[in-house]
Write an enzyme that holds these catalytic residues in place. Structure first.
Site, PDB file in Angstrom:
ATOM      1  N   ARG A   1       0.789  -0.940  -0.451  1.00  0.00           N
ATOM      2  CA  ARG A   1      -0.287  -0.274   0.580  1.00  0.00           C
ATOM      3  C   ARG A   1       0.788   1.160   0.053  1.00  0.00           C
ATOM      4  NH1 ARG A   1      -3.783  -2.573  -1.623  1.00  0.00           N
ATOM      5  NH2 ARG A   1      -5.440  -2.771  -0.439  1.00  0.00           N
TER       6      ARG A   1
ATOM      7  N   GLU B   1      -2.967   7.608  -4.602  1.00  0.00           N
ATOM      8  CA  GLU B   1      -3.443   6.533  -5.733  1.00  0.00           C
ATOM      9  C   GLU B   1      -4.473   7.981  -6.747  1.00  0.00           C
ATOM     10  OE1 GLU B   1      -2.823   2.784  -4.794  1.00  0.00           O
ATOM     11  OE2 GLU B   1      -3.636   2.196  -6.032  1.00  0.00           O
TER      12      GLU B   1
ATOM     13  N   HIS C   1      -1.127   0.200 -10.067  1.00  0.00           N
ATOM     14  CA  HIS C   1      -1.906  -1.099  -9.261  1.00  0.00           C
ATOM     15  C   HIS C   1      -2.106  -2.137  -9.344  1.00  0.00           C
ATOM     16  CE1 HIS C   1      -4.092  -0.588  -5.381  1.00  0.00           C
ATOM     17  NE2 HIS C   1      -3.754  -2.028  -5.657  1.00  0.00           N
TER      18      HIS C   1
HETATM   19  C1  DGY Z   1      -5.907  -5.653  -2.689  1.00  0.00           C
HETATM   20  O1  DGY Z   1      -6.489  -7.214  -2.367  1.00  0.00           O
HETATM   21  O2  DGY Z   1      -4.792  -5.754  -1.446  1.00  0.00           O
HETATM   22  C2  DGY Z   1      -5.390  -5.628  -3.736  1.00  0.00           C
HETATM   23  O3  DGY Z   1      -4.436  -4.288  -4.002  1.00  0.00           O
HETATM   24  C3  DGY Z   1      -6.216  -4.717  -4.668  1.00  0.00           C
HETATM   25  O4  DGY Z   1      -7.514  -4.082  -3.628  1.00  0.00           O
END
Ligand code: DGY
Length: 322
Positions: A241, A270, A288
């Site tokens: 993240r 993001e 992502h």
């Molecule tokens: C997750 O599953 O955490 C991916 O990053 C999409 O949210």
């Protein structure tokens, strides 16, 4: 009027998942795929029995505090920092996620970033496409060897372990890890993974890959002070993240040459990306894509469906996190 549970689905999902949602529920889909505003999220939880959101929906305490009919939030994703889980718990709303479904593909993507940044793949491709390649020469675009190097993994959960397996068995890498608690040996048998404090891991690793959840404890865990502890010339990989990394501090570390490069799939703001990162050739930037394969996105959706089904059948949802 349908007597099936009403489920608001905030984004387009792969067709087989939408078909299954329509078959089982009074599903309200989002054919335009436009993200919902806070107001629209409030309307959704006021009118539906369940919400099926994604990482792009901010399901805040304010949203959850509005008048509501929703009893379960089945998140499409393993990370659920987009949902105020404490507020959901306080309101008695169940929250589920989709663990397991995306482990392999996210680990594959972390390795893609690691290999691409070490071997200058993005830079090389840009060079070729812009017509600058004049032919092979011994000193052209020399990168960094990956095989046999030390990989420090922060967060040795499912995805961290899958990365460790790929790196250790496929590339002969030595694995160090940092986790809230050491992982039982039987779970990581054959990896020779060694536990380290965060400080020691940063100092010893040639590559550091982030696989921890975004929580108040991990927020900007990689910042000016921790970046300073990294081995000179090391690489940072983030497919977890954006919140875990202070992007401004990362830019400084890359500019000064303290870090050799970074491979990023996730960002603090993001879909905005710190402009300085976009200018840097030694940074690989992906939008992502961690779980973005057809197989995985279908599996994630079906997992969310399974959680909803269990809940409305009166059974414990398999992936309940709150
Ligand atoms: C997750 O599953 O955490 C991916 O990053 C999409 O949210």
């Amino acid at each position: 009027m349908s007597d099936r549970p009403r489920v608001v689905v905030t984004r387009r999902l792969p067709q087989p998942v939408e078909d299954e949602l329509m078959r089982l529920f009074d599903a309200r889909l989002n054919p335009d795929d436009e993200p919902l505003s806070a107001e629209e999220l409030k309307q959704a939880i006021a009118s539906a029995d369940a919400l099926l959101p994604t990482v792009t929906d901010r399901v805040t305490a304010e949203v959850l505090g509005a008048p509501r009919r929703t009893r379960i939030i089945a998140n499409f994703g393993v990370g659920y920092n987009n949902i105020d889980v404490e507020a959901a718990r306080a309101q008695g709303i169940a929250v589920t996620n989709t663990p397991g479904a995306l482990t392999d593909c996210t680990a594959d993507l972390a390795m893609t970033l690691l290999l691409s940044v070490a071997r200058r793949a993005g830079e090389g491709e840009r060079h070729l496409r812009e017509g600058s390649w004049t032919g092979w020469r011994p000193t052209h675009m020399m990168g960094t060897k990956v095989t046999g190097k030390t990989l420090g993994i922060i967060g040795l959960g499912r995805i961290g372990q899958a990365v460790a397996r790929r790196a250790h068995h496929g590339f002969g890498m030595r694995i160090l890890y940092h986790n809230r608690t050491p992982v039982p040996d039987e779970q990581i048998a054959g990896l020779d993974a060694e536990f380290r404090s965060l400080e020691d891991l940063l100092a010893e690793s040639d590559f550091v890959s982030l696989h921890c959840p975004a929580t108040p404890d991990t927020r900007q865990m990689i910042n000016a002070s921790t970046l300073e502890l990294m081995k000179p010339g090391a690489f940072l990989i983030n497919s977890a993240r954006g919140d875990v990394v202070d992007e401004a501090a990362l830019v400084d570390a890359l500019r000064s040459g303290a870090l050799a490069g970074a491979g990023l799939d996730v960002y603090e703001g993001e879909p905005a990306v710190t402009p300085a990162l976009v200018e840097m050739d030694n940074v690989v930037l992906l939008p992502h894509l961690g779980s973005a394969t057809t197989e995985t996105r279908v599996a994630m959706g079906m997992r969310a469906v399974a959680n909803l089904q269990a809940f409305f059948n009166g059974d414990p949802p398999p992936d309940r996190v709150a």
